[in-house]
Design a protein around this motif. Structure first.
Motif, PDB file in Angstrom:
ATOM      1  N   ASN A   9       0.842  -1.194   0.000  1.00 59.33           N
ATOM      2  CA  ASN A   9       0.000   0.000   0.000  1.00 59.33           C
ATOM      3  C   ASN A   9       0.877   1.244   0.000  1.00 59.33           C
ATOM      4  N   ALA A  10       0.395   2.280  -0.679  1.00 61.71           N
ATOM      5  CA  ALA A  10       1.172   3.520  -0.743  1.00 61.71           C
ATOM      6  C   ALA A  10       0.243   4.727  -0.795  1.00 61.71           C
ATOM      7  N   ASN A  11       0.784   5.856  -0.365  1.00 62.67           N
ATOM      8  CA  ASN A  11       0.143   7.167  -0.486  1.00 62.67           C
ATOM      9  C   ASN A  11      -1.218   7.236   0.199  1.00 62.67           C
ATOM     10  N   HIS A  12      -1.285   6.758   1.427  1.00 63.38           N
ATOM     11  CA  HIS A  12      -2.536   6.806   2.191  1.00 63.38           C
ATOM     12  C   HIS A  12      -2.974   8.248   2.440  1.00 63.38           C
ATOM     13  N   VAL A  13      -4.245   8.501   2.204  1.00 62.49           N
ATOM     14  CA  VAL A  13      -4.864   9.773   2.539  1.00 62.49           C
ATOM     15  C   VAL A  13      -6.036   9.435   3.454  1.00 62.49           C
ATOM     16  N   VAL A  14      -6.074  10.058   4.619  1.00 65.04           N
ATOM     17  CA  VAL A  14      -7.102   9.757   5.619  1.00 65.04           C
ATOM     18  C   VAL A  14      -7.952  10.997   5.854  1.00 65.04           C
ATOM     19  N   ASP A  15      -9.262  10.806   5.790  1.00 66.11           N
ATOM     20  CA  ASP A  15     -10.206  11.891   6.027  1.00 66.11           C
ATOM     21  C   ASP A  15     -11.297  11.412   6.971  1.00 66.11           C
ATOM     22  N   THR A  16     -11.838  12.346   7.739  1.00 63.60           N
ATOM     23  CA  THR A  16     -13.028  12.076   8.536  1.00 63.60           C
ATOM     24  C   THR A  16     -14.218  12.463   7.675  1.00 63.60           C
ATOM     25  N   VAL A  17     -15.245  11.617   7.666  1.00 64.49           N
ATOM     26  CA  VAL A  17     -16.431  11.887   6.855  1.00 64.49           C
ATOM     27  C   VAL A  17     -17.648  12.071   7.763  1.00 64.49           C
ATOM     28  N   GLU A  18     -18.737  12.511   7.165  1.00 64.99           N
ATOM     29  CA  GLU A  18     -19.966  12.713   7.926  1.00 64.99           C
ATOM     30  C   GLU A  18     -20.283  11.492   8.769  1.00 64.99           C
ATOM     31  N   GLY A  19     -20.722  11.717   9.996  1.00 67.45           N
ATOM     32  CA  GLY A  19     -21.080  10.622  10.882  1.00 67.45           C
ATOM     33  C   GLY A  19     -19.920  10.118  11.714  1.00 67.45           C
ATOM     34  N   GLY A  20     -18.718  10.643  11.471  1.00 69.62           N
ATOM     35  CA  GLY A  20     -17.568  10.263  12.278  1.00 69.62           C
ATOM     36  C   GLY A  20     -16.751   9.105  11.740  1.00 69.62           C
ATOM     37  N   ASP A  21     -17.167   8.491  10.630  1.00 67.26           N
ATOM     38  CA  ASP A  21     -16.347   7.434  10.044  1.00 67.26           C
ATOM     39  C   ASP A  21     -15.069   8.033   9.468  1.00 67.26           C
ATOM     40  N   VAL A  22     -14.128   7.179   9.163  1.00 70.46           N
ATOM     41  CA  VAL A  22     -12.848   7.594   8.596  1.00 70.46           C
ATOM     42  C   VAL A  22     -12.693   6.912   7.245  1.00 70.46           C
ATOM     43  N   ARG A  23     -12.247   7.678   6.267  1.00 70.33           N
ATOM     44  CA  ARG A  23     -12.009   7.134   4.928  1.00 70.33           C
ATOM     45  C   ARG A  23     -10.505   7.131   4.658  1.00 70.33           C
ATOM     46  N   VAL A  24      -9.995   5.967   4.257  1.00 70.75           N
ATOM     47  CA  VAL A  24      -8.585   5.827   3.891  1.00 70.75           C
ATOM     48  C   VAL A  24      -8.538   5.472   2.406  1.00 70.75           C
ATOM     49  N   THR A  25      -7.916   6.330   1.626  1.00 76.97           N
ATOM     50  CA  THR A  25      -7.745   6.084   0.196  1.00 76.97           C
ATOM     51  C   THR A  25      -6.263   5.868  -0.054  1.00 76.97           C
ATOM     52  N   TYR A  26      -5.940   4.823  -0.812  1.00 76.83           N
ATOM     53  CA  TYR A  26      -4.538   4.485  -1.050  1.00 76.83           C
ATOM     54  C   TYR A  26      -4.412   3.705  -2.350  1.00 76.83           C
ATOM     55  N   TYR A  27      -3.177   3.602  -2.822  1.00 73.64           N
ATOM     56  CA  TYR A  27      -2.878   2.769  -3.979  1.00 73.64           C
ATOM     57  C   TYR A  27      -2.371   1.440  -3.457  1.00 73.64           C
ATOM     58  N   ILE A  28      -2.730   0.373  -4.152  1.00 73.26           N
ATOM     59  CA  ILE A  28      -2.257  -0.948  -3.768  1.00 73.26           C
ATOM     60  C   ILE A  28      -1.603  -1.593  -4.981  1.00 73.26           C
ATOM     61  N   LEU A  29      -0.420  -2.114  -4.747  1.00 71.63           N
ATOM     62  CA  LEU A  29       0.329  -2.831  -5.772  1.00 71.63           C
ATOM     63  C   LEU A  29       0.400  -4.288  -5.332  1.00 71.63           C
ATOM     64  N   LEU A  30       0.024  -5.200  -6.222  1.00 74.24           N
ATOM     65  CA  LEU A  30       0.120  -6.618  -5.921  1.00 74.24           C
ATOM     66  C   LEU A  30       1.333  -7.176  -6.650  1.00 74.24           C
ATOM     67  N   VAL A  31       2.223  -7.775  -5.885  1.00 73.92           N
ATOM     68  CA  VAL A  31       3.459  -8.332  -6.429  1.00 73.92           C
ATOM     69  C   VAL A  31       3.406  -9.848  -6.281  1.00 73.92           C
ATOM     70  N   ARG A  32       3.499 -10.547  -7.409  1.00 80.27           N
ATOM     71  CA  ARG A  32       3.573 -12.007  -7.355  1.00 80.27           C
ATOM     72  C   ARG A  32       5.019 -12.373  -7.064  1.00 80.27           C
ATOM     73  N   ILE A  33       5.216 -13.046  -5.932  1.00 75.07           N
ATOM     74  CA  ILE A  33       6.576 -13.443  -5.555  1.00 75.07           C
ATOM     75  C   ILE A  33       6.828 -14.923  -5.805  1.00 75.07           C
ATOM     76  N   ALA A  34       5.771 -15.663  -6.112  1.00 72.90           N
ATOM     77  CA  ALA A  34       5.884 -17.084  -6.451  1.00 72.90           C
ATOM     78  C   ALA A  34       4.630 -17.500  -7.210  1.00 72.90           C
ATOM     79  N   PRO A  35       4.759 -18.483  -8.093  1.00 66.33           N
ATOM     80  CA  PRO A  35       3.543 -19.010  -8.723  1.00 66.33           C
ATOM     81  C   PRO A  35       2.622 -19.579  -7.647  1.00 66.33           C
ATOM     82  N   SER A  36       1.334 -19.524  -7.865  1.00 72.13           N
ATOM     83  CA  SER A  36       0.381 -20.047  -6.883  1.00 72.13           C
ATOM     84  C   SER A  36       0.719 -21.479  -6.489  1.00 72.13           C
ATOM     85  N   SER A  37       1.129 -22.279  -7.466  1.00 75.54           N
ATOM     86  CA  SER A  37       1.419 -23.691  -7.218  1.00 75.54           C
ATOM     87  C   SER A  37       2.622 -23.899  -6.292  1.00 75.54           C
TER      88      SER A  37
END
Length: 166
Positions: free
Chosen positions: A80-108
């Motif tokens: 995960n990278a570049n997290h941006v955190v905001d408080t939204v209506e009702g008191g919840d928190v929103r986290v927006t970020y980029y996610i990179l998936l790296v295959r480090i081995a074949p599934s098998s």
């Protein structure tokens, strides 16, 4: 009102932002190690997940989605990278970020990662390999016990390399 339409009210306090980022990163470790019980416990009972592979509403639907999703998770690590955190209506928190998936081995061959974690897996080519990029928005809420839970997860702007998907 949908998550994308919810009004941002303010930036959260530093401690709240730290907790929120730590929480979403921890969820991705649950994905990486495929700890489904911990993963499901991280979501509210009425969670909504919007994903290019489908929409899930509620934990039972999310559980079914995860069963179908599991095969592509073996041998993959999330970054995960570049997290941006905001408080939204009702008191919840929103986290927006980029996610990179790296295959480090074949599934098998992914079980080797668990059986021999201190070994170096070597491949002639292709691994590790960036297989996917996405933008994720997690809307978090505090449960009655004070713990964070994901109320809404949205995965969008996905780009994949299908050659090394499995």
């Amino acid at each position: 009102m949908s998550v994308s339409q919810t009004m941002i009210t303010k930036e959260p306090e530093a401690q709240t932002a730290f907790e929120a980022v730590n929480f979403v990163n921890r969820i991705n470790f649950f994905f990486d190690r495929w700890e489904v019980e911990h993963l499901l416990a991280s979501f509210t009972d009425d969670v909504i997940v919007d994903h290019p592979l489908g929409r899930s509403v509620g934990k039972p639907a999310l559980s079914e989605f995860l069963k179908a999703y599991e095969p592509i998770t073996h041998g993959v690590r999330r970054h995960n990278a570049n997290h941006v955190v905001d408080t939204v209506e009702g008191g919840d928190v929103r986290v927006t970020y980029y996610i990179l998936l790296v295959r480090i081995a074949p599934s098998s061959e992914a079980q080797t990662l668990k059986e021999k974690p201190m070994s170096i897996m070597e491949y002639d080519e292709h691994f590790p390999k960036l297989i996917s990029y996405a933008q994720v928005t997690d809307t978090l809420t505090r449960a009655g016990d004070g713990q964070w839970k994901v109320r809404h997860k949205r995965v969008e702007n996905v780009a994949e390399d299908k050659v090394h998907h499995f």
